[in-house]
Design a protein around this motif. Structure first.
Motif, PDB file in Angstrom:
ATOM      1  N   GLU A   1      17.679  24.196  -1.400  1.00  0.00           N
ATOM      2  CA  GLU A   1      16.522  23.499  -1.955  1.00  0.00           C
ATOM      3  C   GLU A   1      16.737  22.002  -1.876  1.00  0.00           C
ATOM      4  N   LEU A   2      15.809  21.322  -1.224  1.00  0.00           N
ATOM      5  CA  LEU A   2      15.841  19.865  -1.133  1.00  0.00           C
ATOM      6  C   LEU A   2      14.715  19.326  -2.003  1.00  0.00           C
ATOM      7  N   ILE A   3      15.014  18.298  -2.776  1.00  0.00           N
ATOM      8  CA  ILE A   3      13.984  17.668  -3.592  1.00  0.00           C
ATOM      9  C   ILE A   3      13.714  16.281  -3.029  1.00  0.00           C
ATOM     10  N   GLY A   4      12.540  15.754  -3.332  1.00  0.00           N
ATOM     11  CA  GLY A   4      12.254  14.411  -2.850  1.00  0.00           C
ATOM     12  C   GLY A   4      10.801  14.046  -2.952  1.00  0.00           C
ATOM     13  N   CYS A   5      10.338  13.287  -1.961  1.00  0.00           N
ATOM     14  CA  CYS A   5       8.958  12.851  -1.931  1.00  0.00           C
ATOM     15  C   CYS A   5       8.549  12.499  -0.504  1.00  0.00           C
ATOM     16  N   ASP A   6       7.240  12.565  -0.283  1.00  0.00           N
ATOM     17  CA  ASP A   6       6.648  12.146   0.987  1.00  0.00           C
ATOM     18  C   ASP A   6       5.965  10.810   0.752  1.00  0.00           C
ATOM     19  N   LEU A   7       6.118   9.891   1.691  1.00  0.00           N
ATOM     20  CA  LEU A   7       5.661   8.523   1.505  1.00  0.00           C
ATOM     21  C   LEU A   7       4.735   8.075   2.631  1.00  0.00           C
ATOM     22  N   ASN A   8       3.842   7.179   2.289  1.00  0.00           N
ATOM     23  CA  ASN A   8       3.029   6.447   3.253  1.00  0.00           C
ATOM     24  C   ASN A   8       3.009   4.993   2.807  1.00  0.00           C
ATOM     25  N   PHE A   9       3.181   4.080   3.768  1.00  0.00           N
ATOM     26  CA  PHE A   9       3.133   2.663   3.444  1.00  0.00           C
ATOM     27  C   PHE A   9       2.910   1.872   4.725  1.00  0.00           C
ATOM     28  N   TYR A  10       2.626   0.596   4.552  1.00  0.00           N
ATOM     29  CA  TYR A  10       2.429  -0.279   5.705  1.00  0.00           C
ATOM     30  C   TYR A  10       3.665  -1.151   5.902  1.00  0.00           C
ATOM     31  N   CYS A  11       4.071  -1.257   7.159  1.00  0.00           N
ATOM     32  CA  CYS A  11       5.141  -2.158   7.571  1.00  0.00           C
ATOM     33  C   CYS A  11       4.567  -2.980   8.713  1.00  0.00           C
ATOM     34  N   LEU A  12       4.474  -4.283   8.480  1.00  0.00           N
ATOM     35  CA  LEU A  12       3.739  -5.163   9.390  1.00  0.00           C
ATOM     36  C   LEU A  12       2.314  -4.625   9.470  1.00  0.00           C
ATOM     37  N   ASP A  13       1.822  -4.298  10.642  1.00  0.00           N
ATOM     38  CA  ASP A  13       0.465  -3.753  10.746  1.00  0.00           C
ATOM     39  C   ASP A  13       0.454  -2.254  11.014  1.00  0.00           C
TER      40      ASP A  13
ATOM     41  N   LYS B   1       9.891  10.485   4.623  1.00  0.00           N
ATOM     42  CA  LYS B   1      10.261  11.544   3.682  1.00  0.00           C
ATOM     43  C   LYS B   1      11.643  11.240   3.140  1.00  0.00           C
ATOM     44  N   ILE B   2      11.785  11.454   1.847  1.00  0.00           N
ATOM     45  CA  ILE B   2      13.080  11.364   1.176  1.00  0.00           C
ATOM     46  C   ILE B   2      13.415  12.781   0.732  1.00  0.00           C
ATOM     47  N   ARG B   3      14.615  13.227   1.059  1.00  0.00           N
ATOM     48  CA  ARG B   3      15.081  14.544   0.642  1.00  0.00           C
ATOM     49  C   ARG B   3      16.502  14.406   0.113  1.00  0.00           C
ATOM     50  N   ALA B   4      16.775  15.028  -1.031  1.00  0.00           N
ATOM     51  CA  ALA B   4      18.100  14.993  -1.641  1.00  0.00           C
ATOM     52  C   ALA B   4      18.637  16.413  -1.751  1.00  0.00           C
ATOM     53  N   LEU B   5      19.957  16.534  -1.559  1.00  0.00           N
ATOM     54  CA  LEU B   5      20.608  17.829  -1.615  1.00  0.00           C
ATOM     55  C   LEU B   5      22.088  17.634  -1.884  1.00  0.00           C
ATOM     56  N   MET B   6      22.731  18.718  -2.216  1.00  0.00           N
ATOM     57  CA  MET B   6      24.177  18.705  -2.387  1.00  0.00           C
ATOM     58  C   MET B   6      24.808  19.251  -1.117  1.00  0.00           C
ATOM     59  N   LEU B   7      25.772  18.516  -0.569  1.00  0.00           N
ATOM     60  CA  LEU B   7      26.611  19.004   0.521  1.00  0.00           C
ATOM     61  C   LEU B   7      27.998  19.168  -0.069  1.00  0.00           C
TER      62      LEU B   7
ATOM     63  N   ASP C   1       0.833  -1.212   0.000  1.00  0.00           N
ATOM     64  CA  ASP C   1       0.000   0.000   0.000  1.00  0.00           C
ATOM     65  C   ASP C   1       0.861   1.252   0.000  1.00  0.00           C
ATOM     66  N   PHE C   2       1.792   1.288  -0.913  1.00  0.00           N
ATOM     67  CA  PHE C   2       2.804   2.338  -0.988  1.00  0.00           C
ATOM     68  C   PHE C   2       2.263   3.544  -1.742  1.00  0.00           C
ATOM     69  N   GLU C   3       2.359   4.723  -1.123  1.00  0.00           N
ATOM     70  CA  GLU C   3       1.957   5.976  -1.775  1.00  0.00           C
ATOM     71  C   GLU C   3       3.129   6.943  -1.732  1.00  0.00           C
ATOM     72  N   SER C   4       3.331   7.654  -2.833  1.00  0.00           N
ATOM     73  CA  SER C   4       4.427   8.612  -2.935  1.00  0.00           C
ATOM     74  C   SER C   4       3.926   9.896  -3.578  1.00  0.00           C
ATOM     75  N   VAL C   5       4.283  11.037  -2.982  1.00  0.00           N
ATOM     76  CA  VAL C   5       3.912  12.347  -3.502  1.00  0.00           C
ATOM     77  C   VAL C   5       5.192  13.174  -3.630  1.00  0.00           C
ATOM     78  N   PRO C   6       5.460  13.750  -4.818  1.00  0.00           N
ATOM     79  CA  PRO C   6       6.656  14.586  -4.964  1.00  0.00           C
ATOM     80  C   PRO C   6       6.622  15.752  -3.966  1.00  0.00           C
ATOM     81  N   ALA C   7       7.805  16.149  -3.488  1.00  0.00           N
ATOM     82  CA  ALA C   7       7.875  17.237  -2.514  1.00  0.00           C
ATOM     83  C   ALA C   7       9.190  17.990  -2.672  1.00  0.00           C
ATOM     84  N   THR C   8       9.142  19.269  -2.342  1.00  0.00           N
ATOM     85  CA  THR C   8      10.353  20.079  -2.234  1.00  0.00           C
ATOM     86  C   THR C   8      10.315  20.769  -0.881  1.00  0.00           C
ATOM     87  N   GLN C   9      11.476  21.184  -0.425  1.00  0.00           N
ATOM     88  CA  GLN C   9      11.579  21.825   0.875  1.00  0.00           C
ATOM     89  C   GLN C   9      12.797  22.735   0.830  1.00  0.00           C
ATOM     90  N   THR C  10      12.711  23.885   1.473  1.00  0.00           N
ATOM     91  CA  THR C  10      13.842  24.797   1.543  1.00  0.00           C
ATOM     92  C   THR C  10      14.243  24.947   3.000  1.00  0.00           C
TER      93      THR C  10
END
Length: 141
Positions: free
Chosen positions: A84-96, A102-108, A70-79
């Protein structure tokens, strides 16, 4: 109270009652995680220069989607701190349990990095500011 992680060329603060684990390999990506007492976690993955951030976000998201139902993913950005961080927000089931992540990518500097943080839905709203504070401190350091 806070503790400080300072290794792998990065530095950040985290709650002192959280546990740190570090990938001990010399292969890329290198990673470090901090785990809350309830097993929510924040993970930083550091990649070799030249890897595109969008491709990294896609790879992490795709790996999670193969593992959980039941994996859901929505694109997201955050500052944060004018970064600027790019990524996505997620919802899913693990066990019950319904999990938010949230996944966020950036350059360090020249290193592309991906941050993945997740927790059970019931506690995620409370932990999200803590995850953001860790990320903010990483960027600021």
């Amino acid at each position: 109270m806070v503790a400080t992680y300072d290794n792998l060329g990065v530095k950040f603060s985290y709650p002192e009652n959280w546990r740190v684990t570090e990938d001990q390999t010399n292969a890329w990506p290198r990673s470090v995680s901090v785990h809350s007492p309830t097993e929510a976690f924040w993970t930083l993955m550091i990649y070799e220069p030249g890897t595109e951030l969008e491709a990294l976000v896609d790879a992490v998201r795709d790996a999670l989607s193969e593992e959980y139902t039941d994996f859901e993913s929505v694109p997201a950005t955050q500052t944060l701190e004018e970064v600027e961080l790019i990524g996505c927000d997620l919802n899913f089931y693990c066990l019950d349990f319904l999990v938010q992540a949230k996944i966020r990518a950036l350059m360090l500097g020249v290193r592309p990095c991906v941050i993945l943080y997740q927790g059970e839905d019931r506690e995620f709203e409370e932990l999200d500011p803590v995850f953001n504070a860790i990320t903010y401190d990483l960027i600021r350091s």
